[in-house]
Design a protein around this motif. Structure first.
Motif, PDB file in Angstrom:
ATOM      1  N   ILE A 209      10.154 -52.536 -30.959  1.00  0.00           N
ATOM      2  CA  ILE A 209       9.232 -52.593 -32.097  1.00  0.00           C
ATOM      3  C   ILE A 209       9.226 -51.256 -32.835  1.00  0.00           C
ATOM      4  CG2 ILE A 209       6.816 -52.885 -32.784  1.00  0.00           C
ATOM      5  CD1 ILE A 209       6.457 -54.788 -30.457  1.00  0.00           C
ATOM      6  N   ALA A 210       9.282 -50.173 -32.081  1.00  0.00           N
ATOM      7  CA  ALA A 210       9.297 -48.850 -32.709  1.00  0.00           C
ATOM      8  C   ALA A 210      10.530 -48.676 -33.589  1.00  0.00           C
ATOM      9  CB  ALA A 210       9.248 -47.753 -31.638  1.00  0.00           C
ATOM     10  N   ARG A 211      11.686 -49.082 -33.100  1.00  0.00           N
ATOM     11  CA  ARG A 211      12.919 -48.937 -33.874  1.00  0.00           C
ATOM     12  C   ARG A 211      12.940 -49.891 -35.065  1.00  0.00           C
ATOM     13  NH1 ARG A 211      17.077 -46.064 -32.212  1.00  0.00           N
ATOM     14  NH2 ARG A 211      18.591 -47.472 -33.193  1.00  0.00           N
ATOM     15  N   GLU A 212      12.387 -51.082 -34.887  1.00  0.00           N
ATOM     16  CA  GLU A 212      12.322 -52.040 -35.986  1.00  0.00           C
ATOM     17  C   GLU A 212      11.430 -51.537 -37.111  1.00  0.00           C
ATOM     18  OE1 GLU A 212      11.583 -56.711 -36.000  1.00  0.00           O
ATOM     19  OE2 GLU A 212       9.716 -55.615 -35.581  1.00  0.00           O
ATOM     20  N   SER A 213      10.256 -51.038 -36.739  1.00  0.00           N
ATOM     21  CA  SER A 213       9.238 -50.670 -37.727  1.00  0.00           C
ATOM     22  C   SER A 213       9.311 -49.219 -38.152  1.00  0.00           C
ATOM     23  CB  SER A 213       7.852 -50.946 -37.161  1.00  0.00           C
ATOM     24  OG  SER A 213       7.599 -50.138 -36.017  1.00  0.00           O
ATOM     25  N   ARG A 214      10.055 -48.396 -37.397  1.00  0.00           N
ATOM     26  CA  ARG A 214      10.069 -46.946 -37.603  1.00  0.00           C
ATOM     27  C   ARG A 214       8.634 -46.410 -37.590  1.00  0.00           C
ATOM     28  NH1 ARG A 214      14.958 -48.172 -36.745  1.00  0.00           N
ATOM     29  NH2 ARG A 214      16.667 -47.061 -37.769  1.00  0.00           N
ATOM     30  N   SER A 215       7.891 -46.885 -36.590  1.00  0.00           N
ATOM     31  CA  SER A 215       6.490 -46.506 -36.392  1.00  0.00           C
ATOM     32  C   SER A 215       6.292 -46.051 -34.957  1.00  0.00           C
ATOM     33  CB  SER A 215       5.562 -47.692 -36.676  1.00  0.00           C
ATOM     34  OG  SER A 215       5.701 -48.173 -37.983  1.00  0.00           O
ATOM     35  N   TYR A 216       5.171 -45.388 -34.716  1.00  0.00           N
ATOM     36  CA  TYR A 216       4.736 -45.167 -33.344  1.00  0.00           C
ATOM     37  C   TYR A 216       4.188 -46.477 -32.788  1.00  0.00           C
ATOM     38  CZ  TYR A 216       5.113 -40.113 -34.006  1.00  0.00           C
ATOM     39  OH  TYR A 216       5.590 -38.844 -34.234  1.00  0.00           O
ATOM     40  N   VAL A 217       4.490 -46.754 -31.532  1.00  0.00           N
ATOM     41  CA  VAL A 217       4.026 -47.984 -30.904  1.00  0.00           C
ATOM     42  C   VAL A 217       3.384 -47.649 -29.563  1.00  0.00           C
ATOM     43  CG1 VAL A 217       4.633 -50.277 -30.070  1.00  0.00           C
ATOM     44  CG2 VAL A 217       5.842 -49.320 -32.042  1.00  0.00           C
ATOM     45  N   VAL A 218       2.153 -48.129 -29.401  1.00  0.00           N
ATOM     46  CA  VAL A 218       1.363 -47.887 -28.191  1.00  0.00           C
ATOM     47  C   VAL A 218       1.221 -49.190 -27.433  1.00  0.00           C
ATOM     48  CG1 VAL A 218      -0.903 -47.201 -27.306  1.00  0.00           C
ATOM     49  CG2 VAL A 218       0.055 -46.057 -29.320  1.00  0.00           C
ATOM     50  N   ALA A 219       1.389 -49.149 -26.130  1.00  0.00           N
ATOM     51  CA  ALA A 219       1.069 -50.280 -25.263  1.00  0.00           C
ATOM     52  C   ALA A 219      -0.029 -49.842 -24.305  1.00  0.00           C
ATOM     53  CB  ALA A 219       2.298 -50.745 -24.490  1.00  0.00           C
ATOM     54  N   ALA A 220      -1.160 -50.540 -24.357  1.00  0.00           N
ATOM     55  CA  ALA A 220      -2.268 -50.272 -23.430  1.00  0.00           C
ATOM     56  C   ALA A 220      -2.374 -51.442 -22.474  1.00  0.00           C
ATOM     57  CB  ALA A 220      -3.571 -50.077 -24.189  1.00  0.00           C
ATOM     58  N   CYS A 221      -2.301 -51.165 -21.199  1.00  0.00           N
ATOM     59  CA  CYS A 221      -2.271 -52.213 -20.172  1.00  0.00           C
ATOM     60  C   CYS A 221      -3.426 -52.054 -19.190  1.00  0.00           C
ATOM     61  CB  CYS A 221      -0.953 -52.164 -19.403  1.00  0.00           C
ATOM     62  SG  CYS A 221       0.513 -52.390 -20.423  1.00  0.00           S
ATOM     63  N   GLY A 222      -3.716 -53.133 -18.493  1.00  0.00           N
ATOM     64  CA  GLY A 222      -4.743 -53.115 -17.471  1.00  0.00           C
ATOM     65  C   GLY A 222      -4.152 -53.081 -16.073  1.00  0.00           C
ATOM     66  N   LEU A 223      -5.038 -53.043 -15.104  1.00  0.00           N
ATOM     67  CA  LEU A 223      -4.681 -53.083 -13.692  1.00  0.00           C
ATOM     68  C   LEU A 223      -5.511 -54.162 -13.021  1.00  0.00           C
ATOM     69  CD1 LEU A 223      -4.806 -49.234 -13.032  1.00  0.00           C
ATOM     70  CD2 LEU A 223      -2.710 -50.594 -13.155  1.00  0.00           C
TER      71      LEU A 223
END
Length: 320
Positions: A209-223
């Motif tokens: 997604i970062a390479r597609e959009s040329r944006s910063y991409v954050v993934a926030a996950c749970g446990l």
């Protein structure tokens, strides 16, 4: 590098106080204060964190029709869901305002005008403590459809978070090209994705997604592990018997506009992780590819999006 181009973001990878709304919100508030105290302007939490992801469905015969067991668990889920109109997020909004920090938080929403149906909703609260959007997941995935209703396009919007324009999607929505394109077309250059947890979901997709959009991409996950199932929950003994081990191992991460890691997927570790991002990197990366700019060709391609809030009453709707 100009200080005005920088933004410090916090990714809170935590386990919920599972299926307990108020206790989980208290944990979220604590993380927000800690992130703000560390200088973050944005803090992001995982999908469905409040009051928790429905891990039981797959493990306890959730598709059995008219099951008394499933009805009992679902009724509890409804009771612990978030109703924005009733003020369930007011304390969190007050904390955001007090700390001058923006928040993306995944909740299970039970809207006042939608019966007792539940939605997987990504809420954005700005630095003034105002809920600016509540994006209901457009299509729950697989077993999620047994307990979550389909959302709408009302929350497919972006927000100004100087110097960035931020938008977000729930979990499997991040695989949907048109959902991503909807946010790109509104100027998004900081993309937030939220997940219940598991690095298998984030390790390959986030750099893409970062390479597609040329944006910063954050993934926030749970446990989540079987140790998060408390005895006071309905059918707790059944769930503990069927839901052994680790069901969500995290995987929170951040990719730069060129797809490189700023934070590699974090596994089996609870905490708040920080990354400083630089808008100058976005502007530089857009020289060779700008999917909503010089590469978009609106004379050939156009995207139509219905952003009305779904309702059985036909009347003008407001955001969120």
């Amino acid at each position: 590098m100009s200080q005005s181009d920088l933004l410090k973001i916090a990714i809170a990878q935590i386990a919920p106080e599972w299926l307990h709304r108020e206790a989980t919100l208290q944990k979220v508030v604590h993380c927000v204060k800690e992130a703000a105290g560390s200088g973050a302007g944005l803090v992001v939490f995982g999908e469905a964190l409040v009051p928790g992801y429905p891990f039981w469905v797959e493990k306890t015969d959730g598709a059995v029709f008219e099951s008394a067991i499933q009805q009992e668990i679902f009724a509890h889920y409804v009771n612990e869901a978030v109703c924005i109109e009733h003020g369930d997020l007011d304390s969190l909004c007050a904390t955001a305002s007090e700390c001058k920090i923006a928040i993306y938080l995944g909740v299970i929403e039970q809207p006042r005008d939608r019966g007792r149906s539940l939605y997987c909703t990504l809420v954005y609260i700005d630095q003034q403590g105002i809920i600016q959007s509540a994006h209901r997941k457009v299509m729950p995935t697989y077993e999620e459809r047994l307990v979550w209703a389909m959302g709408d396009g009302n929350g497919l919007v972006t927000h100004s978070l100087a110097p960035f324009t931020v938008g977000g999607l729930n979990c499997w929505e991040n695989w949907l090209p048109l959902a991503r394109a909807t946010l790109y077309a509104q100027g998004e250059d900081l993309h937030v994705s939220v997940w219940p947890g598991n690095d298998r979901n984030t390790r390959d997709l986030i750099p893409m997604i970062a390479r597609e959009s040329r944006s910063y991409v954050v993934a926030a996950c749970g446990l989540f592990t079987d140790k998060d199932i408390t005895d006071d929950l309905p059918q707790s003994h059944l769930m503990k018997d069927q839901m052994s081990g680790t069901l969500a191992n995290g995987g929170s991460c951040v990719a730069a506009p060129d797809g490189s890691w700023l934070l590699e997927p974090v596994i089996d570790q609870e905490g708040i992780f920080y990354v400083e991002i630089d808008h100058q990197k976005v502007r530089a990366a857009r020289l060779s590819l700008d999917v909503s700019g010089h590469y978009s060709r609106p004379d050939i391609f156009q995207l139509e999006v219905n952003q009305q809030r779904a309702s059985i009453l036909k009347k003008p709707q407001k955001n969120p």
